[in-house]
Design a protein around this motif. Structure first.
Motif, PDB file in Angstrom:
ATOM      1  N   ILE A 314      16.287 -10.929  19.169  1.00  0.00           N
ATOM      2  CA  ILE A 314      15.154 -11.498  18.689  1.00  0.00           C
ATOM      3  C   ILE A 314      14.366 -12.184  19.880  1.00  0.00           C
ATOM      4  N   GLU A 315      13.218 -12.800  19.854  1.00  0.00           N
ATOM      5  CA  GLU A 315      12.435 -13.359  20.959  1.00  0.00           C
ATOM      6  C   GLU A 315      12.589 -14.845  20.580  1.00  0.00           C
ATOM      7  N   PRO A 316      13.417 -15.476  21.575  1.00  0.00           N
ATOM      8  CA  PRO A 316      13.595 -16.761  21.463  1.00  0.00           C
ATOM      9  C   PRO A 316      12.367 -17.510  22.035  1.00  0.00           C
ATOM     10  N   GLU A 317      12.275 -19.062  21.407  1.00  0.00           N
ATOM     11  CA  GLU A 317      11.243 -19.757  21.798  1.00  0.00           C
ATOM     12  C   GLU A 317      11.653 -20.276  23.371  1.00  0.00           C
ATOM     13  N   ILE A 318      10.910 -20.793  24.383  1.00  0.00           N
ATOM     14  CA  ILE A 318      11.149 -21.310  25.376  1.00  0.00           C
ATOM     15  C   ILE A 318      11.447 -22.743  25.273  1.00  0.00           C
ATOM     16  N   MET A 319      12.376 -23.419  26.256  1.00  0.00           N
ATOM     17  CA  MET A 319      12.610 -25.036  25.488  1.00  0.00           C
ATOM     18  C   MET A 319      12.918 -25.583  27.039  1.00  0.00           C
ATOM     19  N   MET A 320      12.932 -27.061  26.783  1.00  0.00           N
ATOM     20  CA  MET A 320      12.619 -27.791  27.835  1.00  0.00           C
ATOM     21  C   MET A 320      14.119 -28.197  28.345  1.00  0.00           C
ATOM     22  N   GLY A 321      15.008 -27.762  27.715  1.00  0.00           N
ATOM     23  CA  GLY A 321      16.320 -27.936  28.282  1.00  0.00           C
ATOM     24  C   GLY A 321      16.329 -26.971  29.494  1.00  0.00           C
ATOM     25  N   GLY A 322      17.326 -27.436  30.502  1.00  0.00           N
ATOM     26  CA  GLY A 322      17.612 -26.677  31.696  1.00  0.00           C
ATOM     27  C   GLY A 322      19.058 -26.213  31.952  1.00  0.00           C
ATOM     28  N   ASP A 323      19.192 -25.294  33.076  1.00  0.00           N
ATOM     29  CA  ASP A 323      20.363 -24.656  33.152  1.00  0.00           C
ATOM     30  C   ASP A 323      20.355 -24.211  34.754  1.00  0.00           C
ATOM     31  N   ASP A 324      21.408 -24.701  35.517  1.00  0.00           N
ATOM     32  CA  ASP A 324      21.548 -24.344  36.800  1.00  0.00           C
ATOM     33  C   ASP A 324      21.706 -22.856  37.218  1.00  0.00           C
ATOM     34  N   PHE A 325      21.832 -22.006  35.811  1.00  0.00           N
ATOM     35  CA  PHE A 325      21.645 -20.519  36.190  1.00  0.00           C
ATOM     36  C   PHE A 325      20.604 -20.217  36.853  1.00  0.00           C
ATOM     37  N   ALA A 326      19.478 -20.986  36.999  1.00  0.00           N
ATOM     38  CA  ALA A 326      18.326 -20.737  37.557  1.00  0.00           C
ATOM     39  C   ALA A 326      18.642 -20.521  38.879  1.00  0.00           C
ATOM     40  N   ARG A 327      19.544 -21.356  39.752  1.00  0.00           N
ATOM     41  CA  ARG A 327      19.620 -21.207  41.007  1.00  0.00           C
ATOM     42  C   ARG A 327      20.208 -19.860  41.478  1.00  0.00           C
ATOM     43  N   TYR A 328      21.038 -19.066  40.615  1.00  0.00           N
ATOM     44  CA  TYR A 328      21.361 -17.863  40.869  1.00  0.00           C
ATOM     45  C   TYR A 328      19.934 -16.926  40.807  1.00  0.00           C
ATOM     46  N   GLN A 329      19.317 -16.916  40.015  1.00  0.00           N
ATOM     47  CA  GLN A 329      18.029 -16.187  39.933  1.00  0.00           C
ATOM     48  C   GLN A 329      17.181 -16.405  40.990  1.00  0.00           C
ATOM     49  N   GLU A 330      17.310 -17.769  41.582  1.00  0.00           N
ATOM     50  CA  GLU A 330      16.377 -17.744  43.044  1.00  0.00           C
ATOM     51  C   GLU A 330      16.770 -16.795  43.875  1.00  0.00           C
ATOM     52  N   LYS A 331      18.170 -16.272  43.935  1.00  0.00           N
ATOM     53  CA  LYS A 331      18.636 -15.462  44.946  1.00  0.00           C
ATOM     54  C   LYS A 331      18.697 -13.939  44.324  1.00  0.00           C
ATOM     55  N   VAL A 332      19.018 -13.693  43.357  1.00  0.00           N
ATOM     56  CA  VAL A 332      19.110 -12.347  42.815  1.00  0.00           C
ATOM     57  C   VAL A 332      18.550 -12.132  41.216  1.00  0.00           C
ATOM     58  N   PRO A 333      18.119 -11.158  40.906  1.00  0.00           N
ATOM     59  CA  PRO A 333      17.350 -10.755  39.404  1.00  0.00           C
ATOM     60  C   PRO A 333      18.608 -11.329  38.440  1.00  0.00           C
ATOM     61  N   GLY A 334      18.206 -11.690  37.349  1.00  0.00           N
ATOM     62  CA  GLY A 334      19.075 -12.428  36.528  1.00  0.00           C
ATOM     63  C   GLY A 334      18.551 -12.217  35.140  1.00  0.00           C
ATOM     64  N   LEU A 335      19.411 -12.356  34.135  1.00  0.00           N
ATOM     65  CA  LEU A 335      19.128 -12.299  32.639  1.00  0.00           C
ATOM     66  C   LEU A 335      20.081 -13.339  32.127  1.00  0.00           C
ATOM     67  N   TYR A 336      19.332 -14.519  31.155  1.00  0.00           N
ATOM     68  CA  TYR A 336      20.095 -15.516  30.477  1.00  0.00           C
ATOM     69  C   TYR A 336      19.481 -15.286  29.020  1.00  0.00           C
ATOM     70  N   ALA A 337      20.366 -15.335  28.172  1.00  0.00           N
ATOM     71  CA  ALA A 337      20.319 -15.082  26.439  1.00  0.00           C
ATOM     72  C   ALA A 337      20.794 -16.140  25.922  1.00  0.00           C
ATOM     73  N   PHE A 338      20.357 -16.365  24.687  1.00  0.00           N
ATOM     74  CA  PHE A 338      20.709 -17.389  23.753  1.00  0.00           C
ATOM     75  C   PHE A 338      21.553 -16.265  22.585  1.00  0.00           C
ATOM     76  N   ILE A 339      22.951 -16.986  22.361  1.00  0.00           N
ATOM     77  CA  ILE A 339      23.680 -16.072  21.518  1.00  0.00           C
ATOM     78  C   ILE A 339      23.752 -17.039  20.225  1.00  0.00           C
ATOM     79  N   GLY A 340      23.503 -16.736  19.116  1.00  0.00           N
ATOM     80  CA  GLY A 340      23.519 -17.681  17.911  1.00  0.00           C
ATOM     81  C   GLY A 340      24.933 -17.758  17.731  1.00  0.00           C
ATOM     82  N   THR A 341      25.048 -19.100  17.195  1.00  0.00           N
ATOM     83  CA  THR A 341      26.554 -19.676  16.801  1.00  0.00           C
ATOM     84  C   THR A 341      26.469 -20.628  15.637  1.00  0.00           C
ATOM     85  N   GLY A 342      25.147 -20.651  14.824  1.00  0.00           N
ATOM     86  CA  GLY A 342      25.226 -21.247  13.676  1.00  0.00           C
ATOM     87  C   GLY A 342      25.890 -22.471  13.413  1.00  0.00           C
ATOM     88  N   CYS A 343      24.991 -23.349  13.672  1.00  0.00           N
ATOM     89  CA  CYS A 343      25.409 -24.747  13.484  1.00  0.00           C
ATOM     90  C   CYS A 343      24.355 -25.775  13.344  1.00  0.00           C
TER      91      CYS A 343
END
Length: 381
Positions: A314-343
C-alpha cells in the motif's frame, strides 16, 4: 515468500518475547547486544568488530556488492500496561516502539540468508543499531564505517494502524526531519508575594510558548508541513518562590531544508525578542538535528514489485514522526517501509503491542529486499 518452518518461527517468537521482557534503554543495550551476537554466532554468521559497546554489525556472503539491512534495538522509559504474559520485567522500561520485533526480524532474516549464502549475488551487511530513540545511534554506526562499500540500505518500522499482511512502501519523503531543542530563560527570582522585586521568567516562558504557535499557523505556507512542539517545562522548587530560570524542551519537525531553516530562524527570533523585551536572557541549545526519511525512487519501484508477491503493498501516508535511518540515507540510497502489525495503540503507548503473525512478513521483507537489490543492475542515484 520463503516458507518459515513452524518450529523455527516459534523459536523466533519466543526470542522476541524474551527481549520484550528484558528491555534496555538507549545507550544501555549491553545485554541485548550480547544476545544478538550469541544468536548470530550459533549460525556461524561473521561478526564485524567495532569500537562500540552496544550494537552489532555482521556480514553474510561474498563479493564486491554490499546491501545493508538495519534494525534498531533500544527500548523506552515507559511502564508497560499491555497485560500480555511476556510483559516487561524491568520497572519503568518497555519495548513500546517494537524494536524487539525489528531485532528478531533481522536475526531471523540473517539465519535464513546464511542457510542460502551460496545463492547471494554479493554481501549482506547486518546493522543492529542502538540509540535510535535518542537520535544518536545511526551517527555512531556511520562513524564506525558500517556503510563502507554499501550500495544501498534497507530498513522498516512496524506500523500498528496497518493490518498484518500489509506493507507500506512509497518513494520520496516518508518521515519528518527531527530537531530537538532546549531553551533556558533566565530572569530574577524573588518572593511570590513581591513579584515587582524580581523578573519572572515563568511569565516570559508562557508568552514564548504562545508565540511559537504562530510559526506554523502564520509564517509557514499551508502547502508545506511543519510542527513546533514544546513538550517539557521545568521551573521552580516550591509554591511561594518565583524562580530565576525556566527550562523548555521540545521538537521541530519538517520535510524540507527550506522550511527547516525558516522554522528555526523564526523560533530563535521569537525567543530572543520576547526575552529581550523584558530584560531577560535566553539560551537556545540544539541537541540534535536530522533529515527526513526520504526513500530512493528506484528502490521503491523494485521493492514494491518484489514485496507484492507475498504481501499487500500500500501507499502509506507521510508522518511527522522521525527516525535516524535518515542519516544512512544521507550517505547511500535507502528504502524504509512500514510493516503492518495490527494494534489499536500507537507507538510509545503503555499498552502498545505487536502481533506475532507479522513476523514472517518482516523477515521476508528483509530477505526479499536484500536479494532484489543485490541482483539489480539499475542505477539508484
Amino acid at each position: 515468500m520463503i516458507e518459515i518452518e513452524k518450529e523455527f518461527l516459534k523459536k523466533l517468537i519466543d526470542d522476541r518475547h524474551f527481549l520484550h521482557m528484558n528491555p534496555e534503554l538507549s545507550g544501555e543495550e549491553f545485554a541485548t547486544t550480547e544476545f544478538i551476537k550469541e544468536k548470530l554466532k550459533e549460525h556461524n554468521i561473521k561478526i564485524i568488530e567495532t569500537n562500540l559497546k552496544n550494537g552489532v554489525v555482521a556480514e553474510i556472503g561474498q563479493g564486491d556488492k554490499v546491501v545493508a539491512l538495519r534494525a534498531d534495538i533500544d527500548a523506552l522509559p515507559i511502564e508497560e500496561e499491555s497485560g500480555v504474559a511476556y510483559h516487561s520485567k524491568v520497572k519503568g522500561k518497555m519495548h513500546a516502539c517494537g524494536h524487539d520485533f525489528h531485532t528478531i526480524s533481522l536475526i531471523g532474516a540473517a539465519i535464513l540468508l546464511k542457510e542460502n549464502e551460496d545463492e547471494l549475488k554479493g554481501k549482506v551487511r547486518l546493522i543492529f543499531q542502538p540509540e535510535e530513540e535518542i537520535n544518536s545511534g545511526a551517527v555512531k554506526m556511520i562513524e564506525e564505517n558500517v556503510l563502507e562499500g554499501v550500495s544501498c540500505i534497507i530498513g522498516f518500522h512496524n506500523k500498528p494502524d496497518i493490518p498484518v499482511g500489509f506493507i507500506g512502501i512509497k518513494e520520496g519523503p516518508l518521515m519528518a526531519g527531527v530537531e530537538q531543542f532546549e531553551v533556558e530563560i533566565r530572569g530574577v527570582g524573588t518572593h511570590a508575594a513581591a513579584p515587582h522585586n524580581g523578573n519572572d521568567p515563568i511569565v516570559t516562558a508562557s508568552q514564548i510558548i504562545t508565540g511559537l504557535q504562530s510559526i506554523v499557523s502564520r509564517h509557514i505556507s499551508p502547502l508545506e508541513t511543519a510542527v513546533v512542539s514544546v513538550t517539557k517545562i521545568e521551573a521552580g522548587k516550591t509554591w511561594n518562590i518565583i524562580p530565576d530560570r525556566v527550562k523548555l524542551e521540545g521538537t521541530i519537525r519538517t520535510f524540507s531544508e527550506k522550511v527547516r531553516e525558516e522554522t528555526k530562524k523564526l523560533f530563535e527570533q521569537i525567543i530572543k525578542n520576547y526575552s529581550a523585551a523584558v530584560n531577560q536572557e535566553a539560551e537556545i541549545k540544539w541537541i540534535s538535528d536530522g533529515s527526513p526519511v526520504d526513500n530512493n525512487e528506484k528502490m521503491a519501484e523494485i521493492l514494491k514489485k518484489e514485496i507484492s508477491k507475498f504481501a499487500k503493498v500500500i501507499e502509506p501516508e507521510i508522518m511527522m514522526g522521525g527516525d535516524d535511518f535518515a542519516r544512512y540515507q544521507e550517505k547511500v540510497p535507502g528504502l524504509y517501509a512500514f510493516i503492518g502489525t495490527g494494534c489499536p495503540y500507537e507507538w510509545h503507548h503503555p499498552s502498545f503491542l505487536i502481533d506475532d503473525k507479522a513476523l514472517p512478513y518482516a523477515i521476508n521483507y528483509f530477505i526479499t529486499g536484500a536479494k532484489a537489490m543485490l541482483e539489480t543492475n539499475d542505477k539508484l542515484k
